[in-house]
Motif scaffolding. Structure first.
Motif, PDB file in Angstrom:
ATOM      1  N   ILE A   1       0.863  -1.171   0.000  1.00 26.97           N
ATOM      2  CA  ILE A   1       0.000   0.000   0.000  1.00 26.97           C
ATOM      3  C   ILE A   1       0.901   1.222   0.000  1.00 26.97           C
ATOM      4  CG2 ILE A   1      -1.779   1.260   1.245  1.00 26.97           C
ATOM      5  CD1 ILE A   1      -2.740  -1.338   2.422  1.00 26.97           C
ATOM      6  N   ASP A   2       0.891   1.952  -1.111  1.00 30.00           N
ATOM      7  CA  ASP A   2       1.778   3.104  -1.276  1.00 30.00           C
ATOM      8  C   ASP A   2       3.232   2.697  -1.067  1.00 30.00           C
ATOM      9  OD1 ASP A   2      -0.365   4.735  -1.833  1.00 30.00           O
ATOM     10  OD2 ASP A   2      -0.595   5.431   0.233  1.00 30.00           O
ATOM     11  N   GLY A   3       3.584   1.497  -1.535  1.00 26.73           N
ATOM     12  CA  GLY A   3       4.960   1.021  -1.451  1.00 26.73           C
ATOM     13  C   GLY A   3       5.350   0.463  -0.092  1.00 26.73           C
ATOM     14  N   ILE A   4       4.412   0.383   0.840  1.00 22.00           N
ATOM     15  CA  ILE A   4       4.709  -0.104   2.191  1.00 22.00           C
ATOM     16  C   ILE A   4       4.100  -1.498   2.367  1.00 22.00           C
ATOM     17  CG2 ILE A   4       4.411   0.312   4.664  1.00 22.00           C
ATOM     18  CD1 ILE A   4       4.174   3.276   4.013  1.00 22.00           C
ATOM     19  N   ARG A   5       4.902  -2.431   2.871  1.00 20.58           N
ATOM     20  CA  ARG A   5       4.418  -3.786   3.092  1.00 20.58           C
ATOM     21  C   ARG A   5       3.460  -3.823   4.284  1.00 20.58           C
ATOM     22  NH1 ARG A   5       9.709  -4.522   1.531  1.00 20.58           N
ATOM     23  NH2 ARG A   5      10.017  -5.984  -0.197  1.00 20.58           N
ATOM     24  N   LEU A   6       2.504  -4.743   4.219  1.00 19.83           N
ATOM     25  CA  LEU A   6       1.563  -4.919   5.314  1.00 19.83           C
ATOM     26  C   LEU A   6       2.282  -5.384   6.571  1.00 19.83           C
ATOM     27  CD1 LEU A   6      -1.412  -6.779   3.593  1.00 19.83           C
ATOM     28  CD2 LEU A   6      -1.357  -4.417   4.353  1.00 19.83           C
ATOM     29  N   GLY A   7       1.855  -4.888   7.713  1.00 21.09           N
ATOM     30  CA  GLY A   7       2.403  -5.341   8.976  1.00 21.09           C
ATOM     31  C   GLY A   7       1.954  -6.757   9.291  1.00 21.09           C
ATOM     32  N   GLU A   8       2.804  -7.517   9.957  1.00 24.83           N
ATOM     33  CA  GLU A   8       2.471  -8.888  10.310  1.00 24.83           C
ATOM     34  C   GLU A   8       1.244  -8.918  11.222  1.00 24.83           C
ATOM     35  OE1 GLU A   8       4.589 -12.127   9.574  1.00 24.83           O
ATOM     36  OE2 GLU A   8       4.335 -10.671   7.971  1.00 24.83           O
TER      37      GLU A   8
END
Length: 231
Positions: A104-111
């Motif tokens: 999302i906007d180049g940011i990976r989802l948090g675990e």
């Protein structure tokens, strides 16, 4: 409430059921006829919106759809380290979804993050929304808390029905799912008590609301989720 009103509500609830591989997995947000361009996410099943529906199904003794929902959404949980197969719909969904890393906007989802909603298309493709479709791009942290609460309600329903064979909470994938959700909410920080801080512009209902700090409704949700996880 008269019987006719209850019957009408039950019929509408039945009509809203969505299926995956011919198994009921949730209820759509709305079945009202509206123009296609105005439908937005009406065809999605929202995790928080399914909670009252799930409780209604449990009160009617219909546990299958709630179990399927819990397995299905757990299969969509962001978890890059899980390597075991698991059981039921969890295994099917995880096999389909694993490897499709969402940015999302180049940011990976948090675990441990759970989706805000999901859709099952006419071709049986799964399209979860982790906030990337939201107006304010807000991360749906509350989804995991609602999920734990519904899991507790499902287990209680199995106990009341004397069906221990239908219990799912002690399966390894469910224990890990609970742990990941709690890891998000109980990470080390400067707070002296286990409360959830709501940053400004992170609280929204269709649009960002002027709610921030430690609002009572969020702390109540957090407390109930912790209570359910403990049991």
């Amino acid at each position: 409430m008269n019987n006719q009103m209850v019957k009408a509500a039950q019929e509408r609830l039945k009509l809203s059921i969505m299926s995956y591989q011919q198994q009921p997995v949730g209820t759509v947000a709305s079945k009202e006829p509206v123009p296609q361009e105005e439908q937005l996410n009406y065809g999605h099943c929202f995790v928080r919106d399914f909670i009252p529906s799930g409780l209604a199904f449990l009160m009617q003794g219909e546990r299958e759809i709630v179990r399927n929902f819990l397995e299905f959404t757990l299969g969509l949980q962001s978890d890059k380290l899980w390597t075991k197969d698991g059981e039921g719909l969890f295994a099917q969904v995880r096999k389909t979804w694993q490897g499709k890393e969402l940015l999302i906007d180049g940011i990976r989802l948090g675990e441990g993050l759970m989706p805000a909603s999901f859709e099952v298309t006419s071709t049986q493709n799964i399209e979860p929304d982790f906030g990337q479709r939201a107006i304010g791009r807000v991360t749906p942290v509350d989804s995991g808390l609602w999920w734990i609460i519904l899991l507790r309600a499902y287990e209680k329903a199995c106990q009341i029905a004397n069906r221990p064979d239908e219990s799912i909470v002690h399966r390894l994938e469910f224990q890990r799912g609970i742990q990941l959700i709690l890891d998000i909410c109980l990470s080390q920080r400067f707070d002296m008590t286990p409360t959830l801080l709501v940053p400004e512009a992170a609280f929204m209902i269709d649009r960002r609301m002027a709610v921030y700090g430690h609002p009572l409704e969020i702390q109540a949700l957090f407390h109930q989720a912790l209570y359910a996880a403990r049991h």
